[in-house]
Design an enzyme around this catalytic site. Structure first.
Site, PDB file in Angstrom:
ATOM      1  N   ASP A 157     116.050 -90.837  74.252  1.00 52.48           N
ATOM      2  CA  ASP A 157     115.426 -91.095  75.547  1.00 52.48           C
ATOM      3  C   ASP A 157     113.992 -91.577  75.344  1.00 52.48           C
ATOM      4  O   ASP A 157     113.363 -91.257  74.340  1.00 52.48           O
ATOM      5  CB  ASP A 157     115.446 -89.797  76.376  1.00 52.48           C
ATOM      6  CG  ASP A 157     115.233 -90.055  77.854  1.00 52.48           C
ATOM      7  OD1 ASP A 157     115.193 -91.227  78.265  1.00 52.48           O
ATOM      8  OD2 ASP A 157     115.092 -89.070  78.605  1.00 52.48           O
ATOM      9  N   HIS A 210     114.259-101.067  74.511  1.00 53.23           N
ATOM     10  CA  HIS A 210     115.675-100.907  74.146  1.00 53.23           C
ATOM     11  C   HIS A 210     115.963-101.540  72.790  1.00 53.23           C
ATOM     12  O   HIS A 210     116.754-101.009  72.003  1.00 53.23           O
ATOM     13  CB  HIS A 210     116.572-101.514  75.230  1.00 53.23           C
ATOM     14  CG  HIS A 210     116.482-100.757  76.529  1.00 53.23           C
ATOM     15  ND1 HIS A 210     116.601 -99.392  76.585  1.00 53.23           N
ATOM     16  CD2 HIS A 210     116.255-101.161  77.804  1.00 53.23           C
ATOM     17  CE1 HIS A 210     116.463 -98.988  77.833  1.00 53.23           C
ATOM     18  NE2 HIS A 210     116.246-100.045  78.598  1.00 53.23           N
ATOM     19  N   LEU A 229     129.842 -90.467  57.020  1.00 53.53           N
ATOM     20  CA  LEU A 229     129.414 -90.051  58.360  1.00 53.53           C
ATOM     21  C   LEU A 229     130.306 -90.669  59.444  1.00 53.53           C
ATOM     22  O   LEU A 229     130.621 -91.860  59.383  1.00 53.53           O
ATOM     23  CB  LEU A 229     127.966 -90.531  58.575  1.00 53.53           C
ATOM     24  CG  LEU A 229     127.396 -90.411  59.994  1.00 53.53           C
ATOM     25  CD1 LEU A 229     127.153 -88.951  60.367  1.00 53.53           C
ATOM     26  CD2 LEU A 229     126.089 -91.204  60.118  1.00 53.53           C
TER      27      LEU A 229
END
Ligand code: IPE
Ligand code: MG
Length: 245
Positions: A30, A47, A141
């Site tokens: 965020d 962004h 991962l």
């Protein structure tokens, strides 16, 4: 301490035990917009920097040896933002899917996307499907991006599947009806930018998660911050409703 990785070394902060990492880490990234605004830049720059940091932190997570990391990339509620911003986010996601697969495969990272991403524009959805297919064989991962995801919608979808099957569910069997089927529950959730709420992230899956909130905005969240969050997690005393062991 440093960790040798091929010809590269990574600095590990004192006290962090790489054998006791969370099995499943969630991140609510965020503050991209505020990061950009504070620098006098358009939100789109935030962004872009956010995706850049997502790349960096995913590589770092795989170097540390994390098994599951799930990132809140785009909530269903985010789609209510102005069209320009939403289109920009779609572009970034599509570009990421098209351009990053190779690097993910090189690092043995399996990309998984959860949420109602099929409801997004066709070119975004197909880029996601292809990126998932291209990394399906990877065994390091598991990097899950929640895209057009909402926790309540995840639960409702699971309930409807159960109702249709006509079989009663248990807490365990219900987990397999959620988007996160096959993944362990979240142990730790990190949220950046100083906000202290869940915002409809994996609400069923984080029932016993520890939370770590940091004021920094996501684009400035770095490897040291990441490790400090992991260390804080290791210093907590998790009892799961029982007594101290
Ligand atoms: C997080 O940054 C990224 C997305 C939600 C897509 P924000 O865009 O929420 O940034 P702020 O909270 O407005 O600063
Ligand atoms: Mg925000």
């Amino acid at each position: 301490m440093t960790l040798a990785l091929g010809n590269k070394e990574i600095k590990i902060i004192p006290g962090l035990d790489l054998n006791r990492l969370p099995k499943h880490l969630g991140i609510i990234m965020d503050g991209n917009g505020r990061w950009a605004t504070a620098k006098g830049l358009p939100r789109s720059a935030g962004h872009k920097a956010g995706i850049e940091n997502l790349r960096k932190m995913s590589v770092f997570a795989s170097e540390l040896g994390l098994s599951y990391m799930t990132i809140f990339t785009l909530s269903t509620e985010n789609l209510k933002r102005p069209k320009d911003e939403v289109d920009n986010l779609f572009n970034l996601i599509r570009t990421y899917m098209n351009e990053d697969t190779k690097q993910l495969v090189e690092r043995d990272i399996r990309l998984n996307v959860i949420g109602a991403y099929k409801d997004l524009p066709g070119d975004v959805a197909s880029a996601i499907d292809r990126a998932m297919a291209d990394t399906r064989h990877c065994g390091g991962l598991t990097l899950t991006l929640a895209v057009n995801y909402g926790g309540r919608a995840d639960i409702i979808r699971a309930v409807n599947t159960a109702v249709k099957s006509g079989t009663e569910v248990t807490e365990e069997s219900f987990k397999d009806l959620l988007y996160t089927k096959g993944m362990p529950d979240l142990d730790l959730v990190i949220r950046t930018s100083g906000e202290q709420r869940i915002s409809n992230f994996l609400i069923y899956q984080l029932a016993y998660a520890e939370f770590y909130f940091i004021k920094k905005h996501w684009p400035s969240f770095n490897k040291k911050d990441f490790q400090e969050a992991l260390l804080a997690f290791q210093q907590r005393n998790r009892r799961f409703g029982g007594v101290k062991s």
